[in-house]
Design a protein around this motif. Structure first.
Motif, PDB file in Angstrom:
ATOM      1  N   PRO A 172      34.721 113.982  76.755  1.00 53.01           N
ATOM      2  CA  PRO A 172      33.605 113.385  76.013  1.00 53.01           C
ATOM      3  C   PRO A 172      33.176 111.998  76.473  1.00 53.01           C
ATOM      4  CG  PRO A 172      35.243 114.317  74.519  1.00 53.01           C
ATOM      5  CD  PRO A 172      35.838 114.351  75.892  1.00 53.01           C
ATOM      6  N   GLU A 173      34.059 111.271  77.171  1.00 55.83           N
ATOM      7  CA  GLU A 173      33.775 109.871  77.466  1.00 55.83           C
ATOM      8  C   GLU A 173      33.445 109.588  78.929  1.00 55.83           C
ATOM      9  OE1 GLU A 173      33.695 107.478  75.037  1.00 55.83           O
ATOM     10  OE2 GLU A 173      33.977 109.135  73.639  1.00 55.83           O
ATOM     11  N   ARG A 174      33.450 110.621  79.807  1.00 54.45           N
ATOM     12  CA  ARG A 174      33.117 110.351  81.211  1.00 54.45           C
ATOM     13  C   ARG A 174      32.517 111.591  81.861  1.00 54.45           C
ATOM     14  NH1 ARG A 174      37.964 110.884  85.476  1.00 54.45           N
ATOM     15  NH2 ARG A 174      39.489 112.080  84.297  1.00 54.45           N
ATOM     16  N   THR A 175      32.114 111.445  83.142  1.00 50.03           N
ATOM     17  CA  THR A 175      31.380 112.511  83.812  1.00 50.03           C
ATOM     18  C   THR A 175      32.138 113.164  84.957  1.00 50.03           C
ATOM     19  OG1 THR A 175      30.369 110.921  85.340  1.00 50.03           O
ATOM     20  CG2 THR A 175      29.181 111.400  83.285  1.00 50.03           C
ATOM     21  N   ASP A 176      33.296 112.658  85.329  1.00 52.34           N
ATOM     22  CA  ASP A 176      33.890 113.116  86.587  1.00 52.34           C
ATOM     23  C   ASP A 176      35.292 113.708  86.447  1.00 52.34           C
ATOM     24  OD1 ASP A 176      34.976 110.688  85.885  1.00 52.34           O
ATOM     25  OD2 ASP A 176      34.917 109.816  87.896  1.00 52.34           O
ATOM     26  N   LEU A 177      35.670 114.180  85.267  1.00 56.10           N
ATOM     27  CA  LEU A 177      36.955 114.878  85.137  1.00 56.10           C
ATOM     28  C   LEU A 177      36.917 116.178  85.947  1.00 56.10           C
ATOM     29  CD1 LEU A 177      39.775 115.302  83.816  1.00 56.10           C
ATOM     30  CD2 LEU A 177      38.581 116.497  81.973  1.00 56.10           C
ATOM     31  N   ARG A 178      38.009 116.455  86.660  1.00 54.04           N
ATOM     32  CA  ARG A 178      38.167 117.733  87.368  1.00 54.04           C
ATOM     33  C   ARG A 178      39.497 118.331  86.936  1.00 54.04           C
ATOM     34  NH1 ARG A 178      35.614 118.957  92.192  1.00 54.04           N
ATOM     35  NH2 ARG A 178      37.575 119.481  93.218  1.00 54.04           N
ATOM     36  N   VAL A 179      39.461 119.556  86.447  1.00 53.46           N
ATOM     37  CA  VAL A 179      40.666 120.269  86.026  1.00 53.46           C
ATOM     38  C   VAL A 179      40.823 121.489  86.916  1.00 53.46           C
ATOM     39  CG1 VAL A 179      41.848 121.435  84.133  1.00 53.46           C
ATOM     40  CG2 VAL A 179      40.358 119.481  83.651  1.00 53.46           C
ATOM     41  N   ARG A 180      42.013 121.647  87.478  1.00 51.96           N
ATOM     42  CA  ARG A 180      42.302 122.785  88.355  1.00 51.96           C
ATOM     43  C   ARG A 180      43.133 123.800  87.581  1.00 51.96           C
ATOM     44  NH1 ARG A 180      46.199 124.110  92.912  1.00 51.96           N
ATOM     45  NH2 ARG A 180      47.540 122.609  91.864  1.00 51.96           N
ATOM     46  N   PHE A 181      42.524 124.932  87.251  1.00 51.52           N
ATOM     47  CA  PHE A 181      43.227 126.017  86.565  1.00 51.52           C
ATOM     48  C   PHE A 181      43.809 126.958  87.617  1.00 51.52           C
ATOM     49  CE2 PHE A 181      40.080 124.606  83.441  1.00 51.52           C
ATOM     50  CZ  PHE A 181      40.894 124.412  82.331  1.00 51.52           C
ATOM     51  N   THR A 182      45.109 127.165  87.560  1.00 49.22           N
ATOM     52  CA  THR A 182      45.784 127.958  88.585  1.00 49.22           C
ATOM     53  C   THR A 182      46.304 129.296  88.076  1.00 49.22           C
ATOM     54  OG1 THR A 182      47.858 126.784  88.113  1.00 49.22           O
ATOM     55  CG2 THR A 182      46.469 125.918  89.900  1.00 49.22           C
ATOM     56  N   ARG A 183      46.318 129.497  86.751  1.00 49.85           N
ATOM     57  CA  ARG A 183      46.854 130.739  86.201  1.00 49.85           C
ATOM     58  C   ARG A 183      46.194 131.017  84.865  1.00 49.85           C
ATOM     59  NH1 ARG A 183      51.959 132.084  83.469  1.00 49.85           N
ATOM     60  NH2 ARG A 183      52.595 134.182  84.086  1.00 49.85           N
ATOM     61  N   PHE A 184      45.829 132.300  84.672  1.00 50.58           N
ATOM     62  CA  PHE A 184      45.199 132.754  83.423  1.00 50.58           C
ATOM     63  C   PHE A 184      45.660 134.192  83.246  1.00 50.58           C
ATOM     64  CE2 PHE A 184      40.696 133.709  81.466  1.00 50.58           C
ATOM     65  CZ  PHE A 184      41.274 133.944  80.236  1.00 50.58           C
ATOM     66  N   VAL A 185      46.595 134.407  82.323  1.00 51.51           N
ATOM     67  CA  VAL A 185      47.177 135.738  82.142  1.00 51.51           C
ATOM     68  C   VAL A 185      47.199 136.105  80.668  1.00 51.51           C
ATOM     69  CG1 VAL A 185      48.626 135.527  84.209  1.00 51.51           C
ATOM     70  CG2 VAL A 185      49.576 134.957  81.969  1.00 51.51           C
ATOM     71  N   VAL A 186      47.155 137.413  80.416  1.00 52.19           N
ATOM     72  CA  VAL A 186      47.381 137.945  79.079  1.00 52.19           C
ATOM     73  C   VAL A 186      48.592 138.861  79.135  1.00 52.19           C
ATOM     74  CG1 VAL A 186      44.983 137.776  78.356  1.00 52.19           C
ATOM     75  CG2 VAL A 186      45.767 139.853  79.496  1.00 52.19           C
ATOM     76  N   GLY A 187      49.250 139.012  77.991  1.00 53.80           N
ATOM     77  CA  GLY A 187      50.452 139.836  77.951  1.00 53.80           C
ATOM     78  C   GLY A 187      50.908 140.031  76.523  1.00 53.80           C
ATOM     79  N   PRO A 188      52.129 140.498  76.360  1.00 54.37           N
ATOM     80  CA  PRO A 188      52.648 140.701  75.000  1.00 54.37           C
ATOM     81  C   PRO A 188      52.892 139.379  74.298  1.00 54.37           C
ATOM     82  CG  PRO A 188      54.353 141.117  76.627  1.00 54.37           C
ATOM     83  CD  PRO A 188      53.095 140.899  77.391  1.00 54.37           C
ATOM     84  N   ALA A 189      52.783 139.403  72.988  1.00 45.78           N
ATOM     85  CA  ALA A 189      53.100 138.217  72.189  1.00 45.78           C
ATOM     86  C   ALA A 189      54.589 137.915  72.256  1.00 45.78           C
ATOM     87  CB  ALA A 189      52.655 138.421  70.753  1.00 45.78           C
ATOM     88  N   ASP A 190      54.956 136.683  71.982  1.00 39.48           N
ATOM     89  CA  ASP A 190      56.372 136.315  71.905  1.00 39.48           C
ATOM     90  C   ASP A 190      57.062 137.157  70.817  1.00 39.48           C
ATOM     91  OD1 ASP A 190      55.700 134.441  73.761  1.00 39.48           O
ATOM     92  OD2 ASP A 190      55.809 132.728  72.406  1.00 39.48           O
ATOM     93  N   ALA A 191      58.326 137.438  71.051  1.00 32.44           N
ATOM     94  CA  ALA A 191      59.058 138.328  70.129  1.00 32.44           C
ATOM     95  C   ALA A 191      59.210 137.745  68.746  1.00 32.44           C
ATOM     96  CB  ALA A 191      60.423 138.666  70.719  1.00 32.44           C
ATOM     97  N   GLY A 192      59.291 136.428  68.636  1.00 32.94           N
ATOM     98  CA  GLY A 192      59.467 135.810  67.326  1.00 32.94           C
ATOM     99  C   GLY A 192      59.160 134.324  67.387  1.00 32.94           C
TER     100      GLY A 192
END
Length: 197
Positions: A172-192
């Motif tokens: 919200p406060e600047r124009t030049d943030l860069r975020v590198r996303f390296t992993r995006f996965v779906v799977g089973p929920a945690d057991a508990g």
């Protein structure tokens, strides 16, 4: 159900960012200046303009996102966004406030709340956020690199709510943030609740 990679083209943007470019297998994102997600509490405004790349999050599943970035300006943030609608959503990850990196979550049900804890030792490292959906709840965990998982939040979510989730970032406060996303996965929920992935 096993873990499955989500292709960058297989999810849909909520509010496309300023730029999103492939760099190898990663997606490097720069959000629009002034964009954010927030509803009312304390600040008195509503913003629903942040960028999130979303896929379905059915019951008994999880989403996990790994990223790094040059987080150093006030409110620089990235992590996982979970959305039902503009009044019902969660964002969880890292955010800069009070001059330091924090891990936390904003849970919004009509109005937003915010919980954070300082993690200055995570600065400059790869961070993973994991959100599991079971029953009437989301269990949110995070860690830096191969550190132990930390449970960040347990948040309510209606069991029958159509829900979407994936990586997000805002600056919200600047124009030049860069975020590198390296992993995006779906799977089973945690057991508990007390069993880490």
């Amino acid at each position: 159900m096993g873990t499955k990679d989500v292709g960058w083209d297989d999810a849909r943007w909520l509010n496309p960012p300023n730029t999103a470019e492939r760099v190898g297998t990663a997606l490097v994102v720069s959000p629009h200046a002034g964009a954010d997600f927030w509803r009312q509490t304390s600040y008195g405004f509503t913003r629903d303009t942040g960028s999130a790349l979303l896929t379905e999050l059915p019951p008994n599943t999880s989403v996990e996102v790994t990223f790094d970035g040059d987080f150093d300006a006030l409110y620089d943030q990235a992590g996982v966004f979970v959305r039902v609608d503009e009044q019902t959503w969660v964002k969880a990850g890292v955010e800069v406030t009070d001059g330091a990196l924090h891990v936390g979550a904003v849970v919004t049900r009509g109005v937003s709340d915010w919980s954070i804890a300082p993690v200055p030792e995570w600065a400059g490292r790869s961070v993973t956020v994991r959100v599991s959906r079971t029953g009437d709840a989301l269990t949110i965990r995070a860690r830096a690199e191969d550190d132990p998982w930390r449970t960040i939040r347990l948040a309510p979510l209606a069991p029958d709510a159509p829900t979407f989730a994936g990586p997000f970032c805002c600056s919200p406060e600047r124009t030049d943030l860069r975020v590198r996303f390296t992993r995006f996965v779906v799977g089973p929920a945690d057991a508990g609740l007390h069993e880490n992935p």
